[in-house]
Design a protein around this motif. Structure first.
Motif, PDB file in Angstrom:
ATOM      1  N   GLU A 194       4.247  38.818  22.631  1.00 38.02           N
ATOM      2  CA  GLU A 194       2.877  39.178  22.970  1.00 38.02           C
ATOM      3  C   GLU A 194       2.785  40.565  23.599  1.00 38.02           C
ATOM      4  O   GLU A 194       3.748  41.060  24.175  1.00 38.02           O
ATOM      5  CB  GLU A 194       2.290  38.144  23.934  1.00 38.02           C
ATOM      6  N   PHE A 195       1.595  41.118  23.501  1.00 39.79           N
ATOM      7  CA  PHE A 195       1.289  42.394  24.110  1.00 39.79           C
ATOM      8  C   PHE A 195       0.278  42.155  25.221  1.00 39.79           C
ATOM      9  O   PHE A 195      -0.676  41.394  25.055  1.00 39.79           O
ATOM     10  CB  PHE A 195       0.704  43.363  23.071  1.00 39.79           C
ATOM     11  N   ASP A 196       0.483  42.807  26.360  1.00 40.18           N
ATOM     12  CA  ASP A 196      -0.433  42.661  27.481  1.00 40.18           C
ATOM     13  C   ASP A 196      -1.465  43.792  27.446  1.00 40.18           C
ATOM     14  O   ASP A 196      -1.428  44.662  26.573  1.00 40.18           O
ATOM     15  CB  ASP A 196       0.350  42.656  28.797  1.00 40.18           C
ATOM     16  N   THR A 197      -2.351  43.798  28.402  1.00 36.07           N
ATOM     17  CA  THR A 197      -3.475  44.743  28.383  1.00 36.07           C
ATOM     18  C   THR A 197      -3.058  46.215  28.500  1.00 36.07           C
ATOM     19  O   THR A 197      -3.833  47.093  28.129  1.00 36.07           O
ATOM     20  CB  THR A 197      -4.490  44.409  29.488  1.00 36.07           C
TER      21      THR A 197
ATOM     22  N   VAL B 294     -11.245  44.452  16.476  1.00 38.10           N
ATOM     23  CA  VAL B 294     -10.363  43.282  16.492  1.00 38.10           C
ATOM     24  C   VAL B 294      -8.934  43.729  16.218  1.00 38.10           C
ATOM     25  O   VAL B 294      -8.683  44.508  15.297  1.00 38.10           O
ATOM     26  CB  VAL B 294     -10.795  42.259  15.403  1.00 38.10           C
ATOM     27  N   TRP B 295      -7.994  43.238  17.027  1.00 36.08           N
ATOM     28  CA  TRP B 295      -6.584  43.501  16.777  1.00 36.08           C
ATOM     29  C   TRP B 295      -5.765  42.367  17.361  1.00 36.08           C
ATOM     30  O   TRP B 295      -6.178  41.698  18.299  1.00 36.08           O
ATOM     31  CB  TRP B 295      -6.138  44.854  17.338  1.00 36.08           C
ATOM     32  N   ALA B 296      -4.598  42.146  16.789  1.00 33.22           N
ATOM     33  CA  ALA B 296      -3.723  41.064  17.239  1.00 33.22           C
ATOM     34  C   ALA B 296      -2.960  41.486  18.481  1.00 33.22           C
ATOM     35  O   ALA B 296      -2.559  42.645  18.625  1.00 33.22           O
ATOM     36  CB  ALA B 296      -2.743  40.692  16.135  1.00 33.22           C
ATOM     37  N   THR B 297      -2.773  40.546  19.398  1.00 32.31           N
ATOM     38  CA  THR B 297      -1.990  40.814  20.603  1.00 32.31           C
ATOM     39  C   THR B 297      -0.862  39.813  20.789  1.00 32.31           C
ATOM     40  O   THR B 297      -0.078  39.939  21.725  1.00 32.31           O
ATOM     41  CB  THR B 297      -2.867  40.794  21.864  1.00 32.31           C
ATOM     42  N   ALA B 298      -0.756  38.810  19.913  1.00 32.03           N
ATOM     43  CA  ALA B 298       0.313  37.813  20.016  1.00 32.03           C
ATOM     44  C   ALA B 298       0.757  37.404  18.620  1.00 32.03           C
ATOM     45  O   ALA B 298      -0.069  37.306  17.702  1.00 32.03           O
ATOM     46  CB  ALA B 298      -0.157  36.586  20.792  1.00 32.03           C
ATOM     47  N   PHE B 299       2.056  37.191  18.496  1.00 33.58           N
ATOM     48  CA  PHE B 299       2.634  36.812  17.215  1.00 33.58           C
ATOM     49  C   PHE B 299       3.575  35.640  17.416  1.00 33.58           C
ATOM     50  O   PHE B 299       4.449  35.678  18.300  1.00 33.58           O
ATOM     51  CB  PHE B 299       3.411  37.986  16.613  1.00 33.58           C
TER      52      PHE B 299
ATOM     53  N   ASP C 191      10.061  41.877   9.226  1.00 37.56           N
ATOM     54  CA  ASP C 191       9.232  41.347  10.320  1.00 37.56           C
ATOM     55  C   ASP C 191       9.496  42.117  11.607  1.00 37.56           C
ATOM     56  O   ASP C 191       8.569  42.505  12.319  1.00 37.56           O
ATOM     57  CB  ASP C 191       9.525  39.859  10.558  1.00 37.56           C
ATOM     58  N   LEU C 192      10.772  42.335  11.904  1.00 34.87           N
ATOM     59  CA  LEU C 192      11.132  43.069  13.117  1.00 34.87           C
ATOM     60  C   LEU C 192      10.640  44.517  13.056  1.00 34.87           C
ATOM     61  O   LEU C 192      10.202  45.072  14.059  1.00 34.87           O
ATOM     62  CB  LEU C 192      12.642  43.019  13.351  1.00 34.87           C
ATOM     63  N   ALA C 193      10.688  45.103  11.875  1.00 30.26           N
ATOM     64  CA  ALA C 193      10.202  46.476  11.721  1.00 30.26           C
ATOM     65  C   ALA C 193       8.696  46.540  11.972  1.00 30.26           C
ATOM     66  O   ALA C 193       8.200  47.483  12.605  1.00 30.26           O
ATOM     67  CB  ALA C 193      10.533  47.002  10.330  1.00 30.26           C
ATOM     68  N   MET C 194       7.957  45.543  11.489  1.00 28.63           N
ATOM     69  CA  MET C 194       6.511  45.501  11.732  1.00 28.63           C
ATOM     70  C   MET C 194       6.233  45.399  13.227  1.00 28.63           C
ATOM     71  O   MET C 194       5.416  46.147  13.771  1.00 28.63           O
ATOM     72  CB  MET C 194       5.894  44.321  10.989  1.00 28.63           C
ATOM     73  N   LEU C 195       6.932  44.482  13.907  1.00 38.28           N
ATOM     74  CA  LEU C 195       6.753  44.348  15.351  1.00 38.28           C
ATOM     75  C   LEU C 195       7.182  45.629  16.077  1.00 38.28           C
ATOM     76  O   LEU C 195       6.536  46.062  17.026  1.00 38.28           O
ATOM     77  CB  LEU C 195       7.516  43.148  15.885  1.00 38.28           C
ATOM     78  N   GLY C 196       8.276  46.224  15.618  1.00 38.81           N
ATOM     79  CA  GLY C 196       8.758  47.458  16.222  1.00 38.81           C
ATOM     80  C   GLY C 196       7.742  48.584  16.131  1.00 38.81           C
ATOM     81  O   GLY C 196       7.576  49.360  17.078  1.00 38.81           O
ATOM     82  N   GLY C 197       7.037  48.663  15.025  1.00 33.60           N
ATOM     83  CA  GLY C 197       5.985  49.663  14.879  1.00 33.60           C
ATOM     84  C   GLY C 197       4.866  49.437  15.884  1.00 33.60           C
ATOM     85  O   GLY C 197       4.335  50.384  16.469  1.00 33.60           O
ATOM     86  N   LEU C 198       4.520  48.169  16.085  1.00 36.98           N
ATOM     87  CA  LEU C 198       3.489  47.851  17.084  1.00 36.98           C
ATOM     88  C   LEU C 198       3.970  48.151  18.500  1.00 36.98           C
ATOM     89  O   LEU C 198       3.198  48.659  19.319  1.00 36.98           O
ATOM     90  CB  LEU C 198       3.077  46.386  16.969  1.00 36.98           C
ATOM     91  N   VAL C 199       5.241  47.865  18.783  1.00 37.60           N
ATOM     92  CA  VAL C 199       5.783  48.181  20.109  1.00 37.60           C
ATOM     93  C   VAL C 199       5.730  49.696  20.338  1.00 37.60           C
ATOM     94  O   VAL C 199       5.321  50.137  21.415  1.00 37.60           O
ATOM     95  CB  VAL C 199       7.230  47.644  20.258  1.00 37.60           C
TER      96      VAL C 199
END
Length: 142
Positions: A102-105, A114-119, A129-137
């Motif tokens: 999850e991503f916090d505020t 609208v955007w996702a904050t938890a996966f 999948d990890l690359a997608m999350l890594g881009g968001l991080v």
């Protein structure tokens, strides 16, 4: 008899420098303790969740090495300037079906209205999948 040419106390500038250094040392000790707590939070997880948390940790460190490891409500987390950006919530903590990342505020993920904050995350995550999350991080950590 005391030498009157030498001050008995430190100058205001020296006192400020000492206070600043004490703050630096305290912050460094805090970061070390936070990093150790993060590692401990991962180490105590059941095997399957620990493996997943380690993969998440490696992805976060690769994507945003400037984030500081810490814990957030006992979860492994990573922060910027002391504010949590993202964290791993293991399923065993609440006896639920899946773990989440999850991503916090403090995360800078705003994208329109609208955007996702938890996966939901699972051990079968692929490198994609990890690359997608890594881009968001990386985006969240800016």
């Amino acid at each position: 008899m005391a030498d009157s040419t030498k001050p008995d106390t430190f100058s205001p500038e020296e006192k400020k420098a000492m206070r600043d250094r004490a703050k630096e040392l305290k912050a460094a000790a805090g970061r070390e303790n936070d990093a150790a707590a993060n590692e401990q939070a991962i180490a105590i997880l059941p095997d399957d969740e620990r493996e997943l948390a380690e993969r998440i940790r490696d992805m976060v460190v690769a994507s945003a090495p400037h984030l500081d490891p810490k814990t957030y409500y006992g979860f492994p987390a990573w922060a910027r300037d002391g504010k949590v950006v993202c964290f791993f919530k293991p399923k065993s903590k609440f006896k639920v079906r899946y773990s989440t990342f999850e991503f916090d505020t403090a995360a800078s993920l705003d994208d329109g209205a609208v955007w996702a904050t938890a996966f939901a995350v699972h051990n079968e995550m692929t490198d994609s999948d990890l690359a997608m999350l890594g881009g968001l991080v990386a985006k969240a950590a800016t």
